[in-house]
Enzyme design. Sequence first.
Site, PDB file in Angstrom:
ATOM      1  CG  ASP A 165      -1.904   1.147   1.420  1.00 33.57           C
ATOM      2  OD1 ASP A 165      -1.855   2.035   0.354  1.00 33.57           O
ATOM      3  OD2 ASP A 165      -2.404   1.427   2.529  1.00 33.57           O
ATOM      4  CD  GLU A 174      35.500  11.622   4.126  1.00 33.10           C
ATOM      5  OE1 GLU A 174      35.255  12.658   4.835  1.00 33.10           O
ATOM      6  OE2 GLU A 174      36.339  11.545   3.109  1.00 33.10           O
ATOM      7  CD  GLU A 176      31.782  13.645  10.742  1.00 28.20           C
ATOM      8  OE1 GLU A 176      32.717  13.988  10.449  1.00 28.20           O
ATOM      9  OE2 GLU A 176      30.804  14.601  11.062  1.00 28.20           O
ATOM     10  CD  GLU A 191      35.178  13.264  12.777  1.00 21.46           C
ATOM     11  OE1 GLU A 191      35.512  14.407  13.407  1.00 21.46           O
ATOM     12  OE2 GLU A 191      35.582  12.973  11.831  1.00 21.46           O
ATOM     13  CD  GLU A 216      34.646  10.557   9.026  1.00 24.15           C
ATOM     14  OE1 GLU A 216      35.355  10.215   8.248  1.00 24.15           O
ATOM     15  OE2 GLU A 216      34.506  11.826   9.501  1.00 24.15           O
ATOM     16  CG  HIS A 224      32.933  15.646   4.536  1.00 18.16           C
ATOM     17  ND1 HIS A 224      34.057  15.841   5.080  1.00 18.16           N
ATOM     18  CD2 HIS A 224      32.236  16.650   5.185  1.00 18.16           C
ATOM     19  CE1 HIS A 224      34.525  16.815   6.100  1.00 18.16           C
ATOM     20  NE2 HIS A 224      32.849  17.230   6.149  1.00 18.16           N
ATOM     21  NE  ARG A 231      41.410  18.869   5.984  1.00 21.95           N
ATOM     22  CZ  ARG A 231      41.160  17.473   5.524  1.00 21.95           C
ATOM     23  NH1 ARG A 231      40.234  17.194   5.694  1.00 21.95           N
ATOM     24  NH2 ARG A 231      42.011  16.740   5.305  1.00 21.95           N
ATOM     25  CD  GLU A 261      36.038  16.061   1.690  1.00 24.63           C
ATOM     26  OE1 GLU A 261      36.053  15.503   2.643  1.00 24.63           O
ATOM     27  OE2 GLU A 261      37.202  16.899   1.666  1.00 24.63           O
ATOM     28  NE  ARG A 306      35.688  19.964   4.351  1.00 27.86           N
ATOM     29  CZ  ARG A 306      35.160  20.815   5.260  1.00 27.86           C
ATOM     30  NH1 ARG A 306      34.600  22.043   5.080  1.00 27.86           N
ATOM     31  NH2 ARG A 306      35.516  20.558   6.636  1.00 27.86           N
TER      32      ARG A 306
END
Length: 446
Positions: A55, A134, A136, A191, A198, A247, A318, A335, A337
Amino acid sequence: MPRHDYTKDDIRQIVKDENVRFIRLMFTDLFGIIKNVEIPISQLDKLLDNKMMFDGSSIEGFVRIEESDMYLYPDLSTWMIFPWGSERGKIARVICEVYKTDGTPFEGDPRNNLIRVLKDMRAAGFTDFNIGPEPEFFLFKMDEDGKPTMTLNDTGSYFDMAPMDLGENCRREIVLTLEEMGFSVEAAHHEVAPGQHEIDFKYADALTAADNIQTFKLVVKTIARKFGLYATFMPKPLAGINGSGMHINMSLFHDQGNAFFDQDGEMQLSSDAYYFLGGLLKHARSFTAVCNPTVNSYKRLVPGYEAPVYVAWSGSNRSPLVRVPNSRGLSTRLELRSVDPAANPYLAIVTILEAGLDGLKNQIEPEDSVDRNIYRMDAEERSESHISNLPDTLHNALKDLSTDPVMQKAMGPSLYRSFIEAKNMEYDAYRTQVSKWERDQYLELY
């Protein structure tokens, strides 16, 4: 987790050899929540013949009551036996695609939608979109009723070891279970925040990666409960400490190899990599609603807690939204983030891919890389470097999404309509609440 080219007869033989007694038919709703229909093994032939009905009106974001009958078509390549079960026999799972009664794929199934856009990618001359996530998560203690408390399982921080990291045994058990199920785990560690962990697993093609993320969440929650802990992928469960991200490392392949790598290009990146990056940056504010889909997501996207806040890219630092890790050759990748683990992985990946494909199609050049800490730049410096902010609330992110036809095309009309409607309702429900912070701040003052 590798995919397997199982036939119907292969599945029947495995069921017999391994004493499988129940099968969980898994699929994912609009919000990324795993749904499953459990059937006894007596229903196996019905499943293998694509005759298993359910359903759809009871699933968030699916269909109205009058069109509720839907079918679950098993993707046999996702067949897997859980390493836990009962003394009465083993439990297997298979991930399913949702089909309508006329035999066509249901457009409101996020997995079907990703399959659709991957066909567009192949038509554009590419073979694979590889994703390395990645994710967490936090581990909280549970009370005597099995409900999560706000008490963290430890006071550890980045890369801490036992005895500080009391979740280490739980994390190790998660890793061992994942490996038993066929995952290739590349790293597992504590982490930055207390109680935060992580686990990174090997990249896979986009569809497999999205399936893997869903399987990973299920394993983490299941094993955590064995240790009396509650695992949550909520982006920011506690104020004053880092939130949880997911990430997304990505690379696009064609017949010649990694389309992002060029030995002679600037930073050894190809023009395709720069155009793809240009598309990511252009559509970043729009896909934020999908990649950061809850009210709580925006408590994580604030300065000071390592999460990106600004639309920019860099090969070295970063703080921007997109980073280019140092690896080259087959490992050349971008990457992103900003994504958090509350995101529906099928929808998040599809919007990221469509943004990049738009960059390729229209040869969108990214702004220059920003190789200094953006958090230390003032508003004027950011403006001079053409750095914009990510949306700061779900409401603002939804407004950006509603003005971007490329992202709407990525989601398809059915998913887009359901998503916008549901998320506007979520934000309206949130903004009518009165928080403790407001009472503490204003009750006696006014």
